[in-house]
Design a protein around this motif. Sequence first.
Motif, PDB file in Angstrom:
ATOM      1  N   GLU A 115     -14.554  17.454  36.242  1.00 56.37           N
ATOM      2  CA  GLU A 115     -14.754  16.507  35.130  1.00 56.37           C
ATOM      3  C   GLU A 115     -13.520  15.637  34.897  1.00 56.37           C
ATOM      4  O   GLU A 115     -13.603  14.553  34.326  1.00 56.37           O
ATOM      5  CB  GLU A 115     -15.081  17.242  33.812  1.00 56.37           C
ATOM      6  CG  GLU A 115     -16.345  18.077  33.825  1.00 56.37           C
ATOM      7  CD  GLU A 115     -16.151  19.434  34.488  1.00 56.37           C
ATOM      8  OE1 GLU A 115     -15.513  20.299  33.874  1.00 56.37           O
ATOM      9  OE2 GLU A 115     -16.618  19.630  35.634  1.00 56.37           O
ATOM     10  N   ASN A 116     -12.340  16.118  35.293  1.00 61.51           N
ATOM     11  CA  ASN A 116     -11.108  15.369  35.070  1.00 61.51           C
ATOM     12  C   ASN A 116     -10.777  14.407  36.213  1.00 61.51           C
ATOM     13  O   ASN A 116      -9.795  13.689  36.138  1.00 61.51           O
ATOM     14  CB  ASN A 116      -9.931  16.337  34.906  1.00 61.51           C
ATOM     15  CG  ASN A 116      -9.920  16.972  33.533  1.00 61.51           C
ATOM     16  OD1 ASN A 116     -10.578  16.475  32.612  1.00 61.51           O
ATOM     17  ND2 ASN A 116      -9.201  18.063  33.385  1.00 61.51           N
ATOM     18  N   LEU A 117     -11.573  14.428  37.281  1.00 59.30           N
ATOM     19  CA  LEU A 117     -11.241  13.607  38.445  1.00 59.30           C
ATOM     20  C   LEU A 117     -11.881  12.224  38.329  1.00 59.30           C
ATOM     21  O   LEU A 117     -12.895  12.034  37.660  1.00 59.30           O
ATOM     22  CB  LEU A 117     -11.744  14.288  39.718  1.00 59.30           C
ATOM     23  CG  LEU A 117     -11.150  15.661  40.033  1.00 59.30           C
ATOM     24  CD1 LEU A 117     -11.781  16.226  41.290  1.00 59.30           C
ATOM     25  CD2 LEU A 117      -9.646  15.565  40.190  1.00 59.30           C
ATOM     26  N   ASP A 118     -11.244  11.255  39.025  1.00 56.66           N
ATOM     27  CA  ASP A 118     -11.778   9.897  39.046  1.00 56.66           C
ATOM     28  C   ASP A 118     -12.910   9.806  40.063  1.00 56.66           C
ATOM     29  O   ASP A 118     -12.872  10.477  41.092  1.00 56.66           O
ATOM     30  CB  ASP A 118     -10.675   8.915  39.454  1.00 56.66           C
ATOM     31  CG  ASP A 118      -9.593   8.820  38.394  1.00 56.66           C
ATOM     32  OD1 ASP A 118      -9.917   9.054  37.211  1.00 56.66           O
ATOM     33  OD2 ASP A 118      -8.434   8.532  38.749  1.00 56.66           O
ATOM     34  N   PRO A 119     -13.899   8.923  39.780  1.00 56.32           N
ATOM     35  CA  PRO A 119     -14.945   8.715  40.772  1.00 56.32           C
ATOM     36  C   PRO A 119     -14.330   8.133  42.050  1.00 56.32           C
ATOM     37  O   PRO A 119     -13.316   7.437  41.982  1.00 56.32           O
ATOM     38  CB  PRO A 119     -15.866   7.685  40.113  1.00 56.32           C
ATOM     39  CG  PRO A 119     -15.495   7.638  38.685  1.00 56.32           C
ATOM     40  CD  PRO A 119     -14.081   8.119  38.571  1.00 56.32           C
ATOM     41  N   SER A 120     -14.935   8.444  43.176  1.00 52.89           N
ATOM     42  CA  SER A 120     -14.446   7.892  44.435  1.00 52.89           C
ATOM     43  C   SER A 120     -14.672   6.382  44.454  1.00 52.89           C
ATOM     44  O   SER A 120     -15.733   5.911  44.051  1.00 52.89           O
ATOM     45  CB  SER A 120     -15.193   8.549  45.589  1.00 52.89           C
ATOM     46  OG  SER A 120     -15.031   7.794  46.752  1.00 52.89           O
ATOM     47  N   PRO A 121     -13.674   5.589  44.882  1.00 58.21           N
ATOM     48  CA  PRO A 121     -13.917   4.158  45.057  1.00 58.21           C
ATOM     49  C   PRO A 121     -14.927   3.940  46.185  1.00 58.21           C
ATOM     50  O   PRO A 121     -15.212   4.865  46.936  1.00 58.21           O
ATOM     51  CB  PRO A 121     -12.538   3.617  45.443  1.00 58.21           C
ATOM     52  CG  PRO A 121     -11.782   4.778  45.975  1.00 58.21           C
ATOM     53  CD  PRO A 121     -12.324   5.989  45.275  1.00 58.21           C
ATOM     54  N   VAL A 122     -15.456   2.727  46.279  1.00 56.63           N
ATOM     55  CA  VAL A 122     -16.486   2.437  47.289  1.00 56.63           C
ATOM     56  C   VAL A 122     -15.932   2.639  48.702  1.00 56.63           C
ATOM     57  O   VAL A 122     -14.845   2.189  49.026  1.00 56.63           O
ATOM     58  CB  VAL A 122     -17.013   0.992  47.133  1.00 56.63           C
ATOM     59  CG1 VAL A 122     -17.943   0.632  48.292  1.00 56.63           C
ATOM     60  CG2 VAL A 122     -17.728   0.839  45.798  1.00 56.63           C
ATOM     61  N   GLN A 123     -16.681   3.394  49.509  1.00 53.57           N
ATOM     62  CA  GLN A 123     -16.337   3.632  50.912  1.00 53.57           C
ATOM     63  C   GLN A 123     -17.608   3.468  51.725  1.00 53.57           C
ATOM     64  O   GLN A 123     -18.709   3.505  51.176  1.00 53.57           O
ATOM     65  CB  GLN A 123     -15.816   5.071  51.111  1.00 53.57           C
ATOM     66  CG  GLN A 123     -14.610   5.460  50.286  1.00 53.57           C
ATOM     67  CD  GLN A 123     -13.335   4.813  50.772  1.00 53.57           C
ATOM     68  OE1 GLN A 123     -13.197   4.513  51.956  1.00 53.57           O
ATOM     69  NE2 GLN A 123     -12.411   4.563  49.857  1.00 53.57           N
ATOM     70  N   GLU A 124     -17.453   3.332  53.027  1.00 51.48           N
ATOM     71  CA  GLU A 124     -18.627   3.234  53.897  1.00 51.48           C
ATOM     72  C   GLU A 124     -19.467   4.495  53.805  1.00 51.48           C
ATOM     73  O   GLU A 124     -20.684   4.462  53.765  1.00 51.48           O
ATOM     74  CB  GLU A 124     -18.158   3.088  55.338  1.00 51.48           C
ATOM     75  CG  GLU A 124     -18.684   1.873  56.059  1.00 51.48           C
ATOM     76  CD  GLU A 124     -17.995   1.732  57.396  1.00 51.48           C
ATOM     77  OE1 GLU A 124     -18.499   2.349  58.349  1.00 51.48           O
ATOM     78  OE2 GLU A 124     -16.939   1.048  57.481  1.00 51.48           O
ATOM     79  N   GLU A 125     -18.764   5.650  53.790  1.00 53.78           N
ATOM     80  CA  GLU A 125     -19.448   6.935  53.691  1.00 53.78           C
ATOM     81  C   GLU A 125     -18.549   7.940  52.997  1.00 53.78           C
ATOM     82  O   GLU A 125     -17.343   7.739  52.901  1.00 53.78           O
ATOM     83  CB  GLU A 125     -19.868   7.457  55.073  1.00 53.78           C
ATOM     84  CG  GLU A 125     -18.715   7.648  56.034  1.00 53.78           C
ATOM     85  CD  GLU A 125     -19.159   8.314  57.329  1.00 53.78           C
ATOM     86  OE1 GLU A 125     -19.727   9.428  57.276  1.00 53.78           O
ATOM     87  OE2 GLU A 125     -18.923   7.735  58.400  1.00 53.78           O
ATOM     88  N   TYR A 126     -19.171   9.031  52.541  1.00 56.07           N
ATOM     89  CA  TYR A 126     -18.454  10.053  51.780  1.00 56.07           C
ATOM     90  C   TYR A 126     -18.812  11.439  52.334  1.00 56.07           C
ATOM     91  O   TYR A 126     -19.783  11.594  53.076  1.00 56.07           O
ATOM     92  CB  TYR A 126     -18.848  10.007  50.299  1.00 56.07           C
ATOM     93  CG  TYR A 126     -18.872   8.620  49.718  1.00 56.07           C
ATOM     94  CD1 TYR A 126     -17.752   8.102  49.079  1.00 56.07           C
ATOM     95  CD2 TYR A 126     -20.014   7.820  49.812  1.00 56.07           C
ATOM     96  CE1 TYR A 126     -17.762   6.817  48.543  1.00 56.07           C
ATOM     97  CE2 TYR A 126     -20.039   6.532  49.279  1.00 56.07           C
ATOM     98  CZ  TYR A 126     -18.906   6.043  48.652  1.00 56.07           C
ATOM     99  OH  TYR A 126     -18.924   4.777  48.131  1.00 56.07           O
ATOM    100  N   ALA A 127     -18.032  12.441  51.916  1.00 53.28           N
ATOM    101  CA  ALA A 127     -18.345  13.827  52.267  1.00 53.28           C
ATOM    102  C   ALA A 127     -18.182  14.712  51.024  1.00 53.28           C
ATOM    103  O   ALA A 127     -17.293  15.569  50.964  1.00 53.28           O
ATOM    104  CB  ALA A 127     -17.454  14.311  53.401  1.00 53.28           C
ATOM    105  N   PRO A 128     -19.041  14.504  50.004  1.00 54.44           N
ATOM    106  CA  PRO A 128     -18.916  15.304  48.780  1.00 54.44           C
ATOM    107  C   PRO A 128     -19.344  16.754  49.008  1.00 54.44           C
ATOM    108  O   PRO A 128     -20.333  17.017  49.697  1.00 54.44           O
ATOM    109  CB  PRO A 128     -19.873  14.615  47.801  1.00 54.44           C
ATOM    110  CG  PRO A 128     -20.891  13.954  48.679  1.00 54.44           C
ATOM    111  CD  PRO A 128     -20.139  13.538  49.913  1.00 54.44           C
TER     112      PRO A 128
END
Length: 281
Positions: A115-128
């Motif tokens: 909850e304390n982390l920033d959202p990932s900025p836009v990338q081509e792809e992610y690995a959540p």
Amino acid sequence: LNEDITLRRKEMLASMCDERARMLQDQFNVSMNHVHALAILVSTFYHELEPLALDQKTFEEYTEKTAFERPLTSGVAYALRVLHLMRERFEEQQGWTIKKMETEDQTLSQDLVPENLDPSPVQEEYAPVIFTQKTVSHIVSIDMMSGKEDRENILRARASGKGVLTSPFKLLKSNHLGVVLTFAVYNTHLPPDATQMQRINATVGYLGASYDVPSLVEKLLHQLASKQTIIVNVYDSTNKSAPINMYGKDGMDTGLLHISNLDFGDPARKHEMHCRFKEKP
Ligand code: WA2
């Protein structure tokens, strides 16, 4: 007579060091095989079955009950490959946004909870990360491609189809250096001679295990009653001229030294165990 004693000491150090190196290597190999089997399990039950037969609760239960199969690991997790055009739908389904991995100074200033982390900025792809063993639940929703070492591992794992290891780095929520082992999960049955491009295209996720090296090597050596006799160091010696100390106090210099090779199954990384007697004769 003196020469005899020196020789005996040398042989004793070598055999003690080789024995410890072999134990560490064998335990690592055992857990690596089990992490590989977990990647196959996820592929079978999450990606091949409809409706999906795997969720966080089942993953958590299974990984807790089989933790004994993965000596030296501090936790396993599964990250899904999400292309940017799928992000919105994915986040809606999950009920959370994909987070960016913290930098070290951020970690000091706040508790590491998603909850304390920033959202990932836009990338081509992610690995959540979508599934974790309870011990590493703090990495859920974090984009593993936003961390340098994790990202390199992911790219190398999916192009090669092999288990790959990071260099030692400071794991999240840990004060020590550790390493991460990654296997890619594919959506089709790839032929053993599949090209890198075929592998990358067929990738659906990444199964990873983290190793908190110092505490785990300590535990292993503790089982042997030799801590009084020898000093053990473990190095990542991939870069010969700048080895990285992964276990043990660095800069010990008390005479006789034996170096045993360690093979952790990733030919791109080299590891060594260095042993010395605690006391001079
Ligand atoms: N796991 C646990 N702690 C970490 C970490 C990690 N990576 N990275 C930094 N601290 C889900 O390769 C995919 C696990 C990454 C797998």
